[in-house]
Design a protein around this motif. Sequence first.
Motif, PDB file in Angstrom:
ATOM      1  N   ARG A  69     -15.166   6.526   4.573  1.00  0.00           N
ATOM      2  CA  ARG A  69     -15.223   5.393   3.873  1.00  0.00           C
ATOM      3  C   ARG A  69     -13.681   5.410   3.178  1.00  0.00           C
ATOM      4  NH1 ARG A  69     -20.193   7.470   3.627  1.00  0.00           N
ATOM      5  NH2 ARG A  69     -21.864   5.986   4.022  1.00  0.00           N
ATOM      6  N   GLN A 104     -12.230  -5.590   1.221  1.00  0.00           N
ATOM      7  CA  GLN A 104     -12.290  -4.622   0.120  1.00  0.00           C
ATOM      8  C   GLN A 104     -12.233  -3.167   0.844  1.00  0.00           C
ATOM      9  OE1 GLN A 104     -12.075  -5.064  -3.282  1.00  0.00           O
ATOM     10  NE2 GLN A 104     -11.821  -7.275  -2.322  1.00  0.00           N
ATOM     11  N   SER A 105     -12.838  -2.713   1.806  1.00  0.00           N
ATOM     12  CA  SER A 105     -12.967  -1.356   2.205  1.00  0.00           C
ATOM     13  C   SER A 105     -12.999  -1.471   3.755  1.00  0.00           C
ATOM     14  CB  SER A 105     -14.242  -0.578   1.560  1.00  0.00           C
ATOM     15  OG  SER A 105     -15.266  -1.333   1.775  1.00  0.00           O
ATOM     16  N   SER A 155       0.893  -1.166  -0.013  1.00  0.00           N
ATOM     17  CA  SER A 155       0.062  -0.047   0.054  1.00  0.00           C
ATOM     18  C   SER A 155       0.822   1.403   0.035  1.00  0.00           C
ATOM     19  CB  SER A 155      -1.045   0.116   1.173  1.00  0.00           C
ATOM     20  OG  SER A 155      -1.842  -1.173   1.167  1.00  0.00           O
ATOM     21  N   SER A 198     -10.846   2.535   1.131  1.00  0.00           N
ATOM     22  CA  SER A 198     -10.362   1.410   0.571  1.00  0.00           C
ATOM     23  C   SER A 198      -9.121   0.723   1.529  1.00  0.00           C
ATOM     24  CB  SER A 198      -9.777   1.550  -0.890  1.00  0.00           C
ATOM     25  OG  SER A 198      -8.444   2.365  -0.762  1.00  0.00           O
ATOM     26  N   ARG A 199      -8.962  -0.384   1.413  1.00  0.00           N
ATOM     27  CA  ARG A 199      -7.867  -1.115   2.207  1.00  0.00           C
ATOM     28  C   ARG A 199      -6.775  -0.324   2.157  1.00  0.00           C
ATOM     29  NH1 ARG A 199      -9.030  -5.382   5.337  1.00  0.00           N
ATOM     30  NH2 ARG A 199      -6.790  -5.693   5.521  1.00  0.00           N
ATOM     31  N   LYS A 200      -6.199   0.078   0.853  1.00  0.00           N
ATOM     32  CA  LYS A 200      -5.080   0.835   0.756  1.00  0.00           C
ATOM     33  C   LYS A 200      -5.149   2.069   1.574  1.00  0.00           C
ATOM     34  CE  LYS A 200      -2.002   2.845  -2.605  1.00  0.00           C
ATOM     35  NZ  LYS A 200      -1.350   2.677  -4.097  1.00  0.00           N
TER      36      LYS A 200
END
Length: 181
Positions: free
Chosen positions: A125, A109-110, A68, A127-129
Motif C-alpha cells: 500500500r 490518494q493511494s 514527489s 501513497s501517490r508520492k
Amino acid sequence: MTTTTFGYNAVQDRIWMRVHEQDSTVWFTRRMVISIFSTVLPSFEASTPGEQGGASPRARASIEHDLSLHEAAPGQSPPQIRAGHESPGAKSDPQQRLCQKISTQTNSQSVNMTFDTSSGPLIVRLSRKGMHLWFQGLAMVLKQARWNLPEALPEWLQSGVLPPAMQELIRKPLPDNLDDD
C-alpha cells in the motif's frame, strides 16, 4: 511508510523487489515489467488529481512526479532514493516468489498493489508520492538490467532524480582552467 528496494539479478535475468516491513521479496520477469508499465502506469496517470485544469493525465503525472521527488510537505522528511549494493534477502526464492499477476486499486490518494506468487500474495500500500518513488526505483534498476525498454517509460520517469537546477549544473561543461593555481 513502506520501504522497497529494487535490484537486478543477471543470472536469473530478473528484477526483484524487497518490501522491508514484510521482509518479503517478489521477482519480476521482463514481460511482467512491461505489463507494469503498460497497464499499471497508465491507470496511475489517469487517476492523477487536477483534471479540471485541462492538462492531460501524463502532464499532470509529470508535475506530480517532480513534486514527489523534490518537495517535502511540512513536517515530513524529503524522499530518499539511494543506489547501492543489496541482496534480495533470505526469503527470496526466485521460483516461489515469482510474480505471476499484479492487481491494483488506484485512486487520487493511494495505490494498493497485490503481487500474486506461488507462495502467496504480497500486498503493498503506497501513497501517490510513495508510488512515484516506487516507479522511479523500478525505472532506475531497469537501466541496470539493460532490457532496453525505454518506449515503455514515459518521459517524466526517464528524467532522473536530481532537481532540474542540479541537472543543468551537471550537464554544463567544466572550465578548461580548473588545474591552474
